[in-house]
Scaffold this motif. Structure first.
Motif, PDB file in Angstrom:
ATOM      1  N   ASN A  70     141.915  21.744  52.074  1.00 58.35           N
ATOM      2  CA  ASN A  70     142.475  23.093  52.045  1.00 58.35           C
ATOM      3  C   ASN A  70     142.732  23.500  50.592  1.00 58.35           C
ATOM      4  O   ASN A  70     143.470  22.822  49.877  1.00 58.35           O
ATOM      5  CB  ASN A  70     143.794  23.155  52.819  1.00 58.35           C
ATOM      6  CG  ASN A  70     143.579  23.406  54.294  1.00 58.35           C
ATOM      7  OD1 ASN A  70     142.455  23.355  54.776  1.00 58.35           O
ATOM      8  ND2 ASN A  70     144.654  23.666  55.011  1.00 58.35           N
ATOM      9  N   TYR A  71     142.126  24.610  50.193  1.00 59.67           N
ATOM     10  CA  TYR A  71     142.298  25.097  48.824  1.00 59.67           C
ATOM     11  C   TYR A  71     142.832  26.527  48.818  1.00 59.67           C
ATOM     12  O   TYR A  71     142.478  27.334  49.682  1.00 59.67           O
ATOM     13  CB  TYR A  71     140.959  25.109  48.083  1.00 59.67           C
ATOM     14  CG  TYR A  71     140.355  23.764  47.788  1.00 59.67           C
ATOM     15  CD1 TYR A  71     140.842  22.968  46.764  1.00 59.67           C
ATOM     16  CD2 TYR A  71     139.254  23.306  48.523  1.00 59.67           C
ATOM     17  CE1 TYR A  71     140.262  21.735  46.469  1.00 59.67           C
ATOM     18  CE2 TYR A  71     138.662  22.091  48.239  1.00 59.67           C
ATOM     19  CZ  TYR A  71     139.176  21.311  47.217  1.00 59.67           C
ATOM     20  OH  TYR A  71     138.601  20.083  46.935  1.00 59.67           O
ATOM     21  N   ASP A  72     143.663  26.827  47.820  1.00 53.39           N
ATOM     22  CA  ASP A  72     143.908  28.210  47.452  1.00 53.39           C
ATOM     23  C   ASP A  72     142.854  28.561  46.412  1.00 53.39           C
ATOM     24  O   ASP A  72     142.775  27.911  45.357  1.00 53.39           O
ATOM     25  CB  ASP A  72     145.305  28.397  46.851  1.00 53.39           C
ATOM     26  CG  ASP A  72     146.402  28.382  47.900  1.00 53.39           C
ATOM     27  OD1 ASP A  72     146.117  28.001  49.048  1.00 53.39           O
ATOM     28  OD2 ASP A  72     147.553  28.721  47.565  1.00 53.39           O
ATOM     29  N   VAL A  73     142.027  29.553  46.715  1.00 54.72           N
ATOM     30  CA  VAL A  73     140.942  29.939  45.816  1.00 54.72           C
ATOM     31  C   VAL A  73     141.446  31.078  44.945  1.00 54.72           C
ATOM     32  O   VAL A  73     141.728  32.183  45.447  1.00 54.72           O
ATOM     33  CB  VAL A  73     139.688  30.359  46.605  1.00 54.72           C
ATOM     34  CG1 VAL A  73     138.576  30.770  45.645  1.00 54.72           C
ATOM     35  CG2 VAL A  73     139.225  29.225  47.508  1.00 54.72           C
ATOM     36  N   VAL A  74     141.574  30.802  43.657  1.00 47.81           N
ATOM     37  CA  VAL A  74     142.226  31.743  42.745  1.00 47.81           C
ATOM     38  C   VAL A  74     141.315  32.052  41.565  1.00 47.81           C
ATOM     39  O   VAL A  74     140.346  31.348  41.287  1.00 47.81           O
ATOM     40  CB  VAL A  74     143.578  31.192  42.243  1.00 47.81           C
ATOM     41  CG1 VAL A  74     144.507  30.883  43.414  1.00 47.81           C
ATOM     42  CG2 VAL A  74     143.368  29.945  41.378  1.00 47.81           C
ATOM     43  N   GLN A  81     142.075  33.894  48.382  1.00 47.88           N
ATOM     44  CA  GLN A  81     142.489  33.489  49.731  1.00 47.88           C
ATOM     45  C   GLN A  81     143.239  32.164  49.644  1.00 47.88           C
ATOM     46  O   GLN A  81     142.908  31.295  48.835  1.00 47.88           O
ATOM     47  CB  GLN A  81     141.262  33.320  50.634  1.00 47.88           C
ATOM     48  CG  GLN A  81     141.583  33.174  52.108  1.00 47.88           C
ATOM     49  CD  GLN A  81     140.324  33.007  52.935  1.00 47.88           C
ATOM     50  OE1 GLN A  81     139.244  33.441  52.560  1.00 47.88           O
ATOM     51  NE2 GLN A  81     140.452  32.349  54.064  1.00 47.88           N
ATOM     52  N   GLU A  82     144.248  32.018  50.483  1.00 47.21           N
ATOM     53  CA  GLU A  82     145.005  30.767  50.566  1.00 47.21           C
ATOM     54  C   GLU A  82     144.475  29.907  51.712  1.00 47.21           C
ATOM     55  O   GLU A  82     143.972  30.423  52.709  1.00 47.21           O
ATOM     56  CB  GLU A  82     146.493  31.055  50.778  1.00 47.21           C
ATOM     57  CG  GLU A  82     147.154  31.788  49.617  1.00 47.21           C
ATOM     58  CD  GLU A  82     148.634  32.019  49.848  1.00 47.21           C
ATOM     59  OE1 GLU A  82     149.080  31.877  51.022  1.00 47.21           O
ATOM     60  OE2 GLU A  82     149.344  32.343  48.892  1.00 47.21           O
ATOM     61  N   ASN A  83     144.615  28.615  51.552  1.00 45.28           N
ATOM     62  CA  ASN A  83     144.296  27.643  52.616  1.00 45.28           C
ATOM     63  C   ASN A  83     142.881  27.815  53.162  1.00 45.28           C
ATOM     64  O   ASN A  83     142.662  27.912  54.373  1.00 45.28           O
ATOM     65  CB  ASN A  83     145.325  27.745  53.756  1.00 45.28           C
ATOM     66  CG  ASN A  83     146.716  27.385  53.300  1.00 45.28           C
ATOM     67  OD1 ASN A  83     146.906  26.386  52.596  1.00 45.28           O
ATOM     68  ND2 ASN A  83     147.699  28.188  53.685  1.00 45.28           N
ATOM     69  N   VAL A  84     141.921  27.851  52.257  1.00 48.23           N
ATOM     70  CA  VAL A  84     140.522  27.926  52.649  1.00 48.23           C
ATOM     71  C   VAL A  84     140.005  26.504  52.872  1.00 48.23           C
ATOM     72  O   VAL A  84     140.124  25.649  51.988  1.00 48.23           O
ATOM     73  CB  VAL A  84     139.666  28.603  51.565  1.00 48.23           C
ATOM     74  CG1 VAL A  84     138.233  28.791  52.065  1.00 48.23           C
ATOM     75  CG2 VAL A  84     140.273  29.934  51.163  1.00 48.23           C
ATOM     76  N   GLN A  85     139.459  26.236  54.033  1.00 52.43           N
ATOM     77  CA  GLN A  85     138.889  24.922  54.316  1.00 52.43           C
ATOM     78  C   GLN A  85     137.480  24.837  53.743  1.00 52.43           C
ATOM     79  O   GLN A  85     136.579  25.548  54.184  1.00 52.43           O
ATOM     80  CB  GLN A  85     138.875  24.658  55.821  1.00 52.43           C
ATOM     81  CG  GLN A  85     140.257  24.468  56.420  1.00 52.43           C
ATOM     82  CD  GLN A  85     140.196  23.964  57.848  1.00 52.43           C
ATOM     83  OE1 GLN A  85     139.179  24.108  58.534  1.00 52.43           O
ATOM     84  NE2 GLN A  85     141.269  23.349  58.306  1.00 52.43           N
ATOM     85  N   LEU A  86     137.323  23.975  52.738  1.00 55.26           N
ATOM     86  CA  LEU A  86     136.044  23.821  52.054  1.00 55.26           C
ATOM     87  C   LEU A  86     135.755  22.332  51.873  1.00 55.26           C
ATOM     88  O   LEU A  86     136.668  21.503  51.846  1.00 55.26           O
ATOM     89  CB  LEU A  86     136.087  24.480  50.669  1.00 55.26           C
ATOM     90  CG  LEU A  86     136.241  25.999  50.623  1.00 55.26           C
ATOM     91  CD1 LEU A  86     136.497  26.452  49.196  1.00 55.26           C
ATOM     92  CD2 LEU A  86     134.995  26.679  51.180  1.00 55.26           C
ATOM     93  N   PRO A  87     134.468  21.981  51.731  1.00 53.89           N
ATOM     94  CA  PRO A  87     134.161  20.605  51.355  1.00 53.89           C
ATOM     95  C   PRO A  87     134.864  20.272  50.030  1.00 53.89           C
ATOM     96  O   PRO A  87     135.093  21.166  49.207  1.00 53.89           O
ATOM     97  CB  PRO A  87     132.639  20.621  51.183  1.00 53.89           C
ATOM     98  CG  PRO A  87     132.169  21.795  51.954  1.00 53.89           C
ATOM     99  CD  PRO A  87     133.263  22.820  51.883  1.00 53.89           C
TER     100      PRO A  87
END
Length: 394
Positions: free
Chosen positions: A329-333, A344-350
């Motif tokens: 889970n990443y916050d993409v900033v 976006q907050e809490n983006v599920q990414l590899p």
């Protein structure tokens, strides 16, 4: 979504950049044109959504008119080949300079948003010994059920004229010899996905068309605006808006009298899915409660998530989907010196690393046009995919 050849070219391109899929744009335009043509509807493209010159050229070649909300948009439309007689000029704050330039260009119509504006256009047209075609933008008080920042058709909105002011409109039109009334105009909001609200709009348009006719003001043009939304959640599965359903609603519920034309002003629905913002991971910051991916793109390249809390699908296109991937889970900033610079907050990414490429989809509307140089940022380039699968930079 991107083939290996395209991804390799992306790796060799300075980021961030806007990637335009002109194949998808052409497909979208063709579907919209066919759906509207079934009912002889006329579509004007809303330049405020995207005025990239390559995009405008595709839309002009496809045969759409132009909907403009500034004098420079009028100039851009005409410079990019849109015939002046298919250009409409809306906007709640048209300056005298903008109005004069539009009069000189002999545009199709001004969509007028106040009684005072009618008087100003009349005086400026009289000074040129011209008659200005006008449509009256009316607030029908229809709730579009969209974000409050992009709803425009309710009473006491800054846009348009309220129904209780229409007697003053008729009096003004009757006493302004340099105005030619041609129709009524509506726009209830943007990114509308509950299409039944357009049935309510049709009922209001029918009522107000009769109201003007009863006062000896024939309505030639019924301009119902735009507002059709796109699927930001699943852009791969639904890359083209539901034009068939949209136009069918107006065909079934709008009363079109002999000699009347129905006009639309679509922007987002035509261009949103055609562009992707491609950005590179600069830094990975892992914490106890949050993990951050810091990109080289930010609110200066796509401000919608920060301005409207808008959702855009995000993918790590450097990491092919695999069954055994570790998901984080990443916050993409972004890199901008503002706490709100978060896509976006809490983006599920590899699990992602410095140098990975991320795609932020559905950036073709209100992406490039709202870009800024805040923090003295460089304006970023656009890259285009042509039918021959060739990438060109511009």
């Amino acid at each position: 979504m991107f083939n290996p050849q395209t991804l390799q070219q992306f790796n060799n391109t300075d980021t961030p950049f806007y990637y335009y899929d002109l194949n998808l744009l052409r497909q979208t335009l063709n579907i919209c044109k066919q759906a509207a043509g079934r009912y002889n509807f006329k579509v004007h493209y809303a330049l405020k959504a995207n005025f990239n010159s390559a995009v405008l050229k595709e839309i002009q070649v496809a045969g759409f008119g132009a909907d403009c909300v500034s004098g420079n948009e009028v100039k851009a439309a005409i410079a990019n080949g849109f015939p002046a007689h298919e250009v409409v000029f809306a906007g709640v704050g048209k300056s005298d300079r903008e109005i004069n330039a539009a009069l000189d260009a002999d545009i199709f119509c001004f969509n007028v948003e106040s009684v005072q504006e009618l008087l100003v256009i009349n005086d400026l047209a009289a000074a040129k010994n011209k008659a200005a075609k006008v449509a009256i933008r009316i607030n029908p008080n229809v709730d579009a059920h969209t974000h409050r920042f992009i709803t425009t058709g309710l009473d006491e909105n800054k846009f348009g004229i309220n129904i209780w002011q229409l007697d003053d409109v008729v009096f003004t039109l009757d006493n302004c010899p340099n105005l030619q009334f041609i129709g009524i105009h509506f726009h209830i909001g943007s990114q509308i996905t509950e299409l039944d609200v357009f049935k309510d709009l049709c009922a209001k348009v029918n009522e107000l068309s009769d109201w003007f006719e009863q006062r000896n003001l024939p309505v030639k043009v019924l301009n119902v605006g735009g507002g059709l939304g796109v699927d930001y959640n699943a852009p791969h599965e639904n890359p083209v808006a539901d034009f068939e359903h949209y136009f069918k609603i107006f065909n079934e519920h709008l009363i079109v009298k002999q000699g009347q034309e129905v006009h639309f002003e679509l922007g987002r629905a035509l261009v949103a899915q055609s562009a992707t913002l491609v950005s590179r991971v600069l830094y990975v910051k892992n914490g106890i409660n949050k993990n951050f991916l810091v990109l080289d793109a930010g609110m200066t390249e796509l401000i919608r998530p920060m301005l409207y809390q808008a959702y855009h699908k995000i993918e790590n296109i450097s990491k092919p989907q695999q069954a055994e991937q570790k998901i984080v889970n990443y916050d993409v900033v972004g890199p901008i010196c503002e706490s709100t610079d978060c896509f976006q907050e809490n983006v599920q990414l590899p699990e992602s690393h410095r140098g990975d490429l991320l795609a932020i989809y559905s950036a073709g509307a209100y992406g490039e046009v709202m870009a800024s140089s805040y923090n003295l940022r460089d304006r970023v380039q656009s890259v285009y995919s042509l039918p021959e699968a060739e990438l060109i930079k511009g």
